[in-house]
Design an enzyme around this catalytic site. Structure first.
Site, PDB file in Angstrom:
ATOM      1  N   HIS A 155     -16.812  -5.101  -7.371  1.00 19.98           N
ATOM      2  CA  HIS A 155     -17.764  -4.319  -6.815  1.00 19.98           C
ATOM      3  C   HIS A 155     -17.434  -4.185  -5.353  1.00 19.98           C
ATOM      4  O   HIS A 155     -18.428  -4.042  -4.556  1.00 19.98           O
ATOM      5  CB  HIS A 155     -19.240  -4.836  -6.966  1.00 19.98           C
ATOM      6  CG  HIS A 155     -19.696  -4.890  -8.325  1.00 19.98           C
ATOM      7  ND1 HIS A 155     -20.048  -4.073  -9.145  1.00 19.98           N
ATOM      8  CD2 HIS A 155     -19.558  -5.897  -9.084  1.00 19.98           C
ATOM      9  CE1 HIS A 155     -20.187  -4.741 -10.446  1.00 19.98           C
ATOM     10  NE2 HIS A 155     -20.246  -5.752 -10.378  1.00 19.98           N
ATOM     11  N   SER A 276      -2.719   9.440  16.381  1.00 25.72           N
ATOM     12  CA  SER A 276      -3.524  10.330  16.666  1.00 25.72           C
ATOM     13  C   SER A 276      -3.302  11.333  17.872  1.00 25.72           C
ATOM     14  O   SER A 276      -2.630  10.644  18.753  1.00 25.72           O
ATOM     15  CB  SER A 276      -4.950   9.941  16.615  1.00 25.72           C
ATOM     16  OG  SER A 276      -5.913  10.916  17.162  1.00 25.72           O
ATOM     17  N   LYS A 282      -5.025   4.814  17.723  1.00 23.66           N
ATOM     18  CA  LYS A 282      -4.804   4.950  16.338  1.00 23.66           C
ATOM     19  C   LYS A 282      -3.522   4.465  15.666  1.00 23.66           C
ATOM     20  O   LYS A 282      -2.518   5.137  16.287  1.00 23.66           O
ATOM     21  CB  LYS A 282      -5.258   6.373  15.819  1.00 23.66           C
ATOM     22  CG  LYS A 282      -6.578   6.668  15.882  1.00 23.66           C
ATOM     23  CD  LYS A 282      -7.384   5.855  14.908  1.00 23.66           C
ATOM     24  CE  LYS A 282      -8.193   7.000  14.323  1.00 23.66           C
ATOM     25  NZ  LYS A 282      -8.701   6.608  12.871  1.00 23.66           N
ATOM     26  N   GLU A 289      -2.445   7.334   2.164  1.00 26.27           N
ATOM     27  CA  GLU A 289      -3.414   8.416   2.118  1.00 26.27           C
ATOM     28  C   GLU A 289      -2.822   9.326   1.326  1.00 26.27           C
ATOM     29  O   GLU A 289      -3.391  10.076   0.613  1.00 26.27           O
ATOM     30  CB  GLU A 289      -4.164   8.764   3.438  1.00 26.27           C
ATOM     31  CG  GLU A 289      -4.875   7.563   3.787  1.00 26.27           C
ATOM     32  CD  GLU A 289      -5.505   8.035   5.451  1.00 26.27           C
ATOM     33  OE1 GLU A 289      -5.652   9.251   5.616  1.00 26.27           O
ATOM     34  OE2 GLU A 289      -5.708   7.137   6.239  1.00 26.27           O
TER      35      GLU A 289
END
Ligand code: ARG
Length: 459
Positions: A155, A276, A282, A289
């Site tokens: 979980h 970024s 960043k 992704e």
């Protein structure tokens, strides 16, 4: 050159011609198309359907075409309807009338069925090689991290301590199954459809088994209608690719989570991250992704193919031309994803201290504390209750179980003694788990040794 002009008196509408044409994407089958044709004419000569001289002329012509496409001298332009007409028309241009004999005893239906099988067969092997590379990386990382302790999750909540090696082993299993899926679909698909003709075989005395042998197939397919309309192997391959992508995607998700500031279990190499345009701090896990994102695309390709095939009557229907773009897209996407993922994984830095200290927090040793009481004679259900209350007590104090004094332990049960600290130390919790498949050192050693044997046998 149109392969079917004779029957027609009127011109094909331009839009119709373009809509019908497949050259823009089936050009990538040129090698398979030419190789298949070479086997076909070799057999035609052996059977006395063409003379040896005709066969040699055609073979030389085809070889020249293959060489010239490979080297870029001959460009596959959009002038032909598909790759089959392109090769045949260049052949006839180059060797004259004899080129027109190439298509004897053959239809584009069995021709394209062969081309796609030859193409897919190679891609199945290449995909298998990419998986093998990934398995080798995983095995190396596992060997290096049998003592890298980390929390295991259920979980997404800390559950029990284990090791990074054990966590990676779960992915090793997934990719090993992927590999075996590729091996068995390969075996099922490795039969040659050429000689099925348009749908009902042909009147020429073809030796189909001989062509199959020349092209490295196990044998010839058994029903000519099925031969030209079967795309099951593509569905199987795209299903296997979908599973591969699903496994990559799950792994990517973990990498993305582990790479956050909250976890800091890993650091991605600069080569596999991007920045970024506005936020200077960043370093984004874009590759992970993107692989996660491309998974949806491969599922889409599979759905597209299944939907195209649904309800198609026998035998060949032009709908089947729609097998190619999704198949090519899925194959390219999955292979690229595997290669990039392997590169990314090879370059990841694992923060073992962070992982271990995370394993020591969050009560991952609570089960072991309960097991301790069981060993001292308490029924498990009661032990579960005692430790549950201990955990609440620790949460109130903001400490771990390991931080409690012997007296505090005794307040919850007289059975606690000073050996509780050893019993719940993270390393010991892992060390005691040696059932087959568990993260303990004995079980892990047996697992890794058997992986060495498995890897050495992957062909
Ligand atoms: N481009 C076609 C395909 O990919 C080749 C087979 C054409 N056959 C036909 N009867 N029109 O399926």
């Amino acid at each position: 050159m149109k392969l079917w002009g004779g029957r027609f008196t009127g011109e094909t509408d331009r839009l119709v011609y373009d809509f019908n044409a497949s050259i823009s994407f089936d050009r990538r089958l040129y090698r398979q198309d030419i190789t298949g044709s070479m086997a076909h004419v070799t057999m035609l000569a052996k059977q006395g359907i063409l003379t040896q001289e005709e066969c040699d002329t055609i073979l030389a012509g085809l070889e020249g075409i293959l060489k010239d496409i490979d080297s870029g001298v001959l460009e596959i332009d959009g002038s032909a309807e598909d790759i089959h007409s392109f090769v045949e028309s260049v052949l006839t241009e180059r060797i004259g009338e004899c080129g027109k004999k190439l298509h004897t005893g053959r239809s584009r239906n069995d021709q394209v069925a062969l081309d796609m099988r030859l193409y897919t067969r190679d891609e199945v092997i290449e995909t298998g090689n990419c998986i093998k590379d990934l398995l080798v990386t995983l095995q190396r990382l596992m060997r290096e991290n049998t003592e890298t302790f980390m929390p295991g999750f259920t979980h997404l909540q800390k559950a029990q301590p284990l090791t990074l090696a054990h966590h990676l082993g779960a992915y090793f299993e997934m990719f090993l199954r992927d590999y075996s899926r590729l091996s068995d679909l390969y075996e099922r698909m490795n039969y040659c459809p050429l000689g099925a003709g348009a749908l009902a075989g042909t009147t020429y005395p073809l030796d189909r088994a001989y062509v199959a042998k020349l092209l490295g197939f196990e044998g010839e397919t058994r029903n000519s209608m099925d031969s030209v309309s079967d795309r099951d192997y593509l569905v199987e391959f795209l299903s296997a690719l979908s599973l591969i992508m699903m496994h990559l995607s799950r792994f990517c998700e973990e990498i993305i989570i582990w790479n956050t500031d909250e976890y800091r279990f890993i650091e991605l190499d600069d080569a596999y991250s991007t920045g970024s345009s506005i936020m200077p701090q960043k370093k984004n896990p874009d590759i992970a992704e993107l692989i996660r994102g491309k998974t949806g695309r491969v599922y889409g390709d599979l759905m597209s193919l299944l939907t195209t095939l649904k309800g198609l009557p026998l035998a060949y229907n032009k709908d089947m031309q729609e097998d190619k773009e999704p198949a090519f897209d899925a194959i390219d996407t999955a292979k690229n994803s595997l290669v990039l993922f392997n590169g990314m994984l090879n370059a990841i830095r694992f923060n073992s201290e962070r992982m271990e200290s995370s394993a020591a927090r969050g009560f991952t040793n609570a089960t072991d504390a309960a097991d301790y009481l069981v060993r001292k004679g308490m029924p498990f259900r009661d032990a579960h209750e005692v430790i549950g209350r201990l955990v609440v007590y620790c949460i109130g104090k903001g400490v771990a179980l390991d931080d409690l004094s012997p007296k505090e332990f005794k307040n919850f049960s007289e059975l606690f003694d000073t050996d509780i600290y050893d019993a719940i130390a993270v390393k010991n919790c892992v060390a005691k788990r040696n059932t087959a498949g568990a993260p303990g050192p004995g079980a892990m050693k047996r697992y890794l040794d058997s992986n060495d044997i498995i890897l050495s046998k992957l062909n």
